[in-house]
Design a protein around this motif. Structure first.
Motif, PDB file in Angstrom:
ATOM      1  N   ASN A   1      -5.358   7.066 -10.799  1.00 33.47           N
ATOM      2  CA  ASN A   1      -6.163   6.665  -9.637  1.00 33.47           C
ATOM      3  C   ASN A   1      -6.033   5.172  -9.369  1.00 33.47           C
ATOM      4  OD1 ASN A   1      -7.623   8.632  -8.155  1.00 33.47           O
ATOM      5  ND2 ASN A   1      -8.642   9.181 -10.053  1.00 33.47           N
ATOM      6  N   PHE A   2      -6.080   4.412 -10.466  1.00 34.10           N
ATOM      7  CA  PHE A   2      -5.966   2.962 -10.363  1.00 34.10           C
ATOM      8  C   PHE A   2      -4.602   2.588  -9.783  1.00 34.10           C
ATOM      9  CE2 PHE A   2      -4.869  -1.155 -12.394  1.00 34.10           C
ATOM     10  CZ  PHE A   2      -5.858  -1.934 -11.815  1.00 34.10           C
TER      11      PHE A   2
ATOM     12  N   ILE B   1      -2.564   4.492  -7.988  1.00 35.56           N
ATOM     13  CA  ILE B   1      -2.456   4.916  -6.581  1.00 35.56           C
ATOM     14  C   ILE B   1      -3.183   3.909  -5.675  1.00 35.56           C
ATOM     15  CG2 ILE B   1      -3.194   6.701  -4.918  1.00 35.56           C
ATOM     16  CD1 ILE B   1      -2.494   8.797  -7.063  1.00 35.56           C
ATOM     17  N   SER B   2      -4.359   3.441  -6.128  1.00 34.01           N
ATOM     18  CA  SER B   2      -5.116   2.452  -5.331  1.00 34.01           C
ATOM     19  C   SER B   2      -4.305   1.179  -5.146  1.00 34.01           C
ATOM     20  CB  SER B   2      -6.432   2.100  -6.016  1.00 34.01           C
ATOM     21  OG  SER B   2      -7.128   3.255  -6.317  1.00 34.01           O
ATOM     22  N   ILE B   3      -3.654   0.737  -6.223  1.00 32.35           N
ATOM     23  CA  ILE B   3      -2.833  -0.482  -6.147  1.00 32.35           C
ATOM     24  C   ILE B   3      -1.680  -0.272  -5.155  1.00 32.35           C
ATOM     25  CG2 ILE B   3      -1.254  -2.000  -7.476  1.00 32.35           C
ATOM     26  CD1 ILE B   3      -3.740  -2.500  -8.842  1.00 32.35           C
TER      27      ILE B   3
ATOM     28  N   ILE C   1      -1.486   1.856  -2.681  1.00 35.59           N
ATOM     29  CA  ILE C   1      -2.007   1.926  -1.304  1.00 35.59           C
ATOM     30  C   ILE C   1      -2.299   0.519  -0.785  1.00 35.59           C
ATOM     31  CG2 ILE C   1      -3.973   2.705   0.107  1.00 35.59           C
ATOM     32  CD1 ILE C   1      -4.060   5.204  -1.736  1.00 35.59           C
ATOM     33  N   LEU C   2      -2.901  -0.276  -1.657  1.00 32.98           N
ATOM     34  CA  LEU C   2      -3.240  -1.649  -1.280  1.00 32.98           C
ATOM     35  C   LEU C   2      -1.975  -2.443  -0.931  1.00 32.98           C
ATOM     36  CD1 LEU C   2      -6.122  -2.851  -1.306  1.00 32.98           C
ATOM     37  CD2 LEU C   2      -5.444  -4.140  -3.326  1.00 32.98           C
TER      38      LEU C   2
END
Lengths: 276, 262
Positions: free
Chosen positions: B184-185, B187-189, B191-192
């Motif tokens: 999750n972490f 994927i968030s990075i 996406i960012l």
């Protein structure tokens, strides 16, 4: 039935089986002998499709066992040494009830008869039975499936002396005539008078795959008061020495499997040559 | 003809075996689920002389359905266990049949059990004692809690845990949760980073600073010609996370089942 060609297997970098080849036929009870760690269980796992060869091939009923097709799985039964897979919170009768529909040749009467002969309480929960009782229950189910290939890994472990005798009788009496039974063991005495042919596996090779008839043709087993000079192997026994010699017109003798195994371990290349 | 890939007959047998083998677990679960609404009512009556609100009951139903749905793969905790897994892997049925039955149990039977027994018990109390309890939690759940995004997120979580359950051999729950957090972490990075790159290239120049992207009313593939870059990006991400990624997990799980060694 089983054809193994130049099969090799590794666990990581550790080589367990190296370039082994053999053929196994239907209607025989093979004894797979070898010291601890030589790859007996690995070989059974490859034949049953639980492991994949690193090199070479293994074909069972003309199929690659690792494909684990339903038709292949319904024709074999692999009974591992450790029985955690069966030790559920249910009785052996219930286990049979829910698993038997997957084995088209399962015989319920045979199952009940063997359970009775083994004196196993069919309604007692498997996780409440002793190891020996669970082994007997699992053996009853395995034989009752009437599988064409029965793979038994150390089946006599955990059985008491009367049960070992009973086990031999049950195998002879109830295993179908066209079944190929492969029994792996390092307790050779437990399977005396049961297994024929005998396969001896050494570190990374098949040292022997021969019938008792051929073995007694090539080797002579006898009890002598002193050790003959041509003895390949000898060990002290009550009344003298059990000796194994090359059979140069000494006549037929009863094969002593334990002495055969030890002789093979001491004279690997000679025995391999004799029984090739 | 002996079909070695898929037979409905064998699927039926596998399905029946699953329920026979776990009959006690299912019975215990159904009793607990059916008993919970009664317990809530009793606690509410005894402590505050009030009735449990419809919102609370509906939220609880949604939470339980979600938890059971997402964590149901651990029902097959021992499938890839080197010893205990033999009873499953050596069972004469194809990997596809075993996979289909496992997916059916996780995706249909497990949430259905909650809806039928927890929702059913709640509905029965409302029907029998309207004075003590108002409204049907199951109806409220279907009307207000079941959103497309919620279902897609639950589907993604289920398939991720299904895969993790087959990927890890020991300490599965701990490892699954840890990898879930790490992924999750990551994927968030990612996406960012993508948003930053898109921003630097001027994709969002025409997008108002205080706009909101409303996706709840849209189906997963509802793209419109006038959609701005941010909406397009969020929609694409939604398809990737809700459909592509779960399918990849499903393919991975099937592959693991087919090639697992014991």
């Amino acid at each position: 039935m089983i054809t193994i060609n130049n099969l090799s297997f590794k666990y990581g970098k550790k080589e367990v089986l190296n370039d082994i080849s053999m053929k196994l036929e239907a209607g025989k009870i093979y004894g797979l002998l070898g010291e601890n760690g030589v790859g007996k269980t690995t070989l059974l796992k490859i034949i049953s499709g639980l492991q994949k060869p690193w090199k070479g091939s293994c074909s069972v009923f003309g199929e690659d066992p690792f494909k684990r097709t339903p038709s292949f799985l319904s024709r074999i039964f692999y009974l591992p040494e450790e029985l955690e897979f069966i030790q559920n919170d249910c009785s052996i009768r219930y286990f049979a009830k829910i698993n038997a529909p997957f084995y088209p040749k399962f015989n319920k009467e045979k199952f009940e008869t063997i359970l009775k002969e083994f004196e196993v309480e069919g309604d007692k929960k498997l996780n409440k039975l002793s190891y020996g009782q669970v082994k007997k229950a699992a053996l009853s189910f395995a034989i009752a499936t009437n599988a064409e290939l029965l793979l038994l890994d150390e089946p006599s472990n955990g059985l008491d002396i009367p049960s070992k005798t009973l086990f031999r009788r049950i195998i002879v009496q109830y295993v179908s005539d066209n079944t190929c039974t492969l029994i792996s063991t390092h307790q050779v005495r437990d399977l005396e008078n049961l297994i024929d042919p005998i396969i001896i596996l050494d570190n990374k090779a098949v040292l022997m795959n021969a019938s008792l008839e051929k073995i007694s043709e090539k080797l002579h087993f006898g009890l002598y008061s002193s050790v003959p000079s041509n003895a390949l192997y000898w060990e002290p026994a009550p009344g003298g020495y059990i000796c194994v010699m090359e059979n140069d017109d000494l006549g037929e003798s009863k094969v002593n499997i334990e002495a055969l195994f030890n002789t093979t371990m001491h004279h690997k290349s000679r025995i391999k040559e004799l029984l090739a | 003809m002996n079909n070695n890939i898929f037979q409905f007959n064998r699927v039926g047998k596998l399905f029946r075996r699953t329920f026979q083998q776990n009959s006690k677990t299912f019975l215990n679960n159904t009793l607990v689920l059916a008993g919970l609404p009664i317990l809530f009512l009793l606690i509410a009556r005894l402590t505050s002389n009030e009735v449990p609100s419809l919102l609370f009951r509906s939220n609880f139903l949604a939470f339980t359905v979600g938890v059971i749905f997402i964590f149901s793969p651990f029902f097959y905790y021992f499938y890839n266990h080197p010893k205990k897994g033999l009873s499953e892997v050596m069972l004469p049925a194809s990997v596809l049949e075993k996979f289909v039955v496992m997916q059916m149990v996780c995706m249909i039977s497990a949430p259905l059990m909650v809806l039928v027994f927890l929702g059913g018990s709640d509905a029965l109390i409302t029907a029998l004692f309207p004075k003590y309890q108002d409204g049907y939690a199951i109806a409220h759940f279907f009307n207000n809690r079941l959103t497309t995004d919620g279902v897609l997120l639950a589907f993604l979580s289920l398939q991720a845990l299904f895969f993790a359950n087959l990927f890890f051999v020991r300490r599965k729950i701990l490892k699954s949760i840890a990898s879930f957090l790490v992924i999750n972490f990551l994927i968030s990075i990612i996406i960012l980073v993508i948003i930053k790159v898109m921003e630097s290239r001027g994709y969002f120049d025409a997008v108002s600073c205080n706009m909101s992207v409303q996706l709840n009313d849209r189906g997963p593939f509802e793209f419109y010609a006038g959609d701005n870059a941010l909406t397009m990006f969020v929609m694409t991400l939604r398809i990737f996370m809700g459909i592509v990624l779960p399918i990849l997990f499903m393919i991975g799980s099937y592959r693991l089942m087919k090639t697992n060694r014991y």
